[in-house]
Enzyme design. Structure first.
Site, PDB file in Angstrom:
ATOM      1  N   SER A  20       0.692  -1.108   0.023  1.00  0.00           N
ATOM      2  CA  SER A  20       0.036   0.161  -0.082  1.00  0.00           C
ATOM      3  C   SER A  20       1.040   1.156  -0.019  1.00  0.00           C
ATOM      4  CB  SER A  20      -0.861  -0.148   1.313  1.00  0.00           C
ATOM      5  OG  SER A  20      -1.909   0.879   1.418  1.00  0.00           O
ATOM      6  N   PRO A  21       0.324   2.279  -0.577  1.00  0.00           N
ATOM      7  CA  PRO A  21       1.131   3.559  -0.554  1.00  0.00           C
ATOM      8  C   PRO A  21       1.102   4.113   0.999  1.00  0.00           C
ATOM      9  CG  PRO A  21      -0.953   4.003  -1.661  1.00  0.00           C
ATOM     10  CD  PRO A  21      -0.820   2.555  -1.377  1.00  0.00           C
ATOM     11  N   CYS A  23       2.433   7.313   3.239  1.00  0.00           N
ATOM     12  CA  CYS A  23       3.185   8.686   3.322  1.00  0.00           C
ATOM     13  C   CYS A  23       4.594   8.493   4.386  1.00  0.00           C
ATOM     14  CB  CYS A  23       2.407   9.554   3.757  1.00  0.00           C
ATOM     15  SG  CYS A  23       1.098  10.209   2.556  1.00  0.00           S
ATOM     16  N   GLN A  98       0.622   6.928  -6.638  1.00  0.00           N
ATOM     17  CA  GLN A  98      -0.732   7.508  -5.901  1.00  0.00           C
ATOM     18  C   GLN A  98      -0.586   8.996  -6.244  1.00  0.00           C
ATOM     19  OE1 GLN A  98      -1.960   7.512  -1.942  1.00  0.00           O
ATOM     20  NE2 GLN A  98      -3.516   6.131  -2.512  1.00  0.00           N
ATOM     21  N   TYR A 181      -8.698  14.029   1.551  1.00  0.00           N
ATOM     22  CA  TYR A 181      -7.984  15.101   0.481  1.00  0.00           C
ATOM     23  C   TYR A 181      -9.105  16.071  -0.265  1.00  0.00           C
ATOM     24  CZ  TYR A 181      -4.237  12.673   2.527  1.00  0.00           C
ATOM     25  OH  TYR A 181      -3.225  12.097   3.312  1.00  0.00           O
ATOM     26  N   ARG A 229      -8.429   5.526  -5.260  1.00  0.00           N
ATOM     27  CA  ARG A 229      -8.624   5.164  -4.055  1.00  0.00           C
ATOM     28  C   ARG A 229      -9.857   6.080  -3.678  1.00  0.00           C
ATOM     29  NH1 ARG A 229      -6.141   3.791   1.019  1.00  0.00           N
ATOM     30  NH2 ARG A 229      -4.642   2.902  -0.392  1.00  0.00           N
TER      31      ARG A 229
END
Length: 324
Positions: A20-21, A23, A98, A181, A229
């Site tokens: 998974s991406p 941060c 992403q 976001y 997403r």
């Protein structure tokens, strides 16, 4: 079933696990740093089916913190290309990126310094933007209401970042429409109080997401993977629900998207979300029952038994594993 291959367009995933991406808040003026070489290098050798690079901003205002990754200038593009070349040299794992815009969640401290805290003038804060001039939380600044020219710029910046990702050579691109976001802010009636073509009913609140999706679909190579997403549930009264999500997914499928990965909560810091192992798999199943699109599950999926259960029961086509 975990180790059964899956082919999406011309890309083959050797198994059903995607990294998974995540941060890292370790970028250098938007570019990957030496930390990313070590972090992603290790993950590229993990044996997973695909590796996703963390949420990467389409412009400077769209960054969450000063240390985010971003892809809006030539220097960042060059540095991403160097990173991808390094990763491809040590592994044949497909690698995706992403792309996102933080909206009113931007201009924030790095989480381990001060969690959920906006920057002050002393820390070089910047003015954030959002669909409506509504604070993220009581201690946060009021974002700028996006004008039509501001929306046009956002759409253009998503296009430009997609072109850069294409030139760099990523195998997959994922548009971030969740986690509170900017695109989630447009989608959710909690944060979007506009009265123009981008606010009000579900069709209008989805408009910007689909305009960006359409632009990216035109640019992104047809033989590579394209996903999003998305938010399945705001976990709040009068927020997004699964029916809103299904409308969005159906439109994304119509545009030619290969997969979606549903999330929940995030539009404000605290919601009614109940976090437990595999807590978002139910949304995947809801989508798969109604729409013929690939879905990957994310959210506290940590054991072989859990993954096998998800794949064997066709709740999702593949799963995201990050912290373990």
């Amino acid at each position: 079933m975990i180790f059964k291959k899956i082919k999406i367009k011309k890309i083959i995933l050797k198994n059903r696990i995607v990294v998974s991406p995540m941060c890292q808040y370790s970028g250098d003026k938007g570019s990957p740093s030496s930390w990313h070489y070590q972090h992603l290098g290790k993950l590229s050798l993990s044996g997973a089916g695909m590796l996703m690079v963390e949420s990467t901003s389409i412009n400077k205002v769209g960054m969450i913190t000063h240390k985010d990754l971003a892809l809006y200038n030539n220097n960042q593009e060059r540095n991403f290309k160097k990173l991808l070349k390094f990763l491809k040299k040590i592994s044949d794992i497909p690698i995706g990126i992403q792309i996102s815009h933080s909206g009113r969640k931007g201009s924030s401290f790095i989480p381990w310094i001060k969690s959920n805290t906006p920057l002050s003038k002393k820390q070089n804060k910047w003015k954030t933007v959002a669909p409506s001039a509504i604070k993220k939380d009581k201690n946060w600044p009021v974002p700028l209401h996006l004008t039509m020219s501001g929306i046009k710029k956002i759409k253009n910046d998503f296009k430009k970042t997609c072109l850069r990702a294409k030139r760099i050579g990523f195998d997959c691109i994922e548009i971030h429409m969740a986690h509170g976001y900017l695109l989630h802010q447009f989608f959710s009636p909690i944060s979007n109080r506009r009265t123009d073509d981008y606010g009000g009913n579900l069709v209008n609140r989805t408009r910007l997401l689909l305009e960006i999706a359409k632009n990216v679909r035109k640019i992104w190579p047809k033989n590579k993977i394209l996903g999003a997403r998305i938010t399945a549930d705001d976990c709040l009264k009068n927020g997004i629900n699964i029916d809103d999500c299904l409308y969005l997914v159906n439109e994304l499928k119509f545009l030619g998207f290969d997969y979606v990965t549903p999330s929940s909560g995030g539009i404000i810091p605290f919601t009614n979300k109940k976090v437990k192992p595999c807590y978002q798999v139910k949304y995947c199943y809801d989508i798969k029952k109604k729409i013929n699109i690939k879905v990957y599950a994310n959210g506290m999926i940590r054991t072989e038994k859990e993954i096998n259960n998800i794949i064997n029961n066709n709740y999702a086509d593949f799963v995201a594993v990050c912290k373990p």
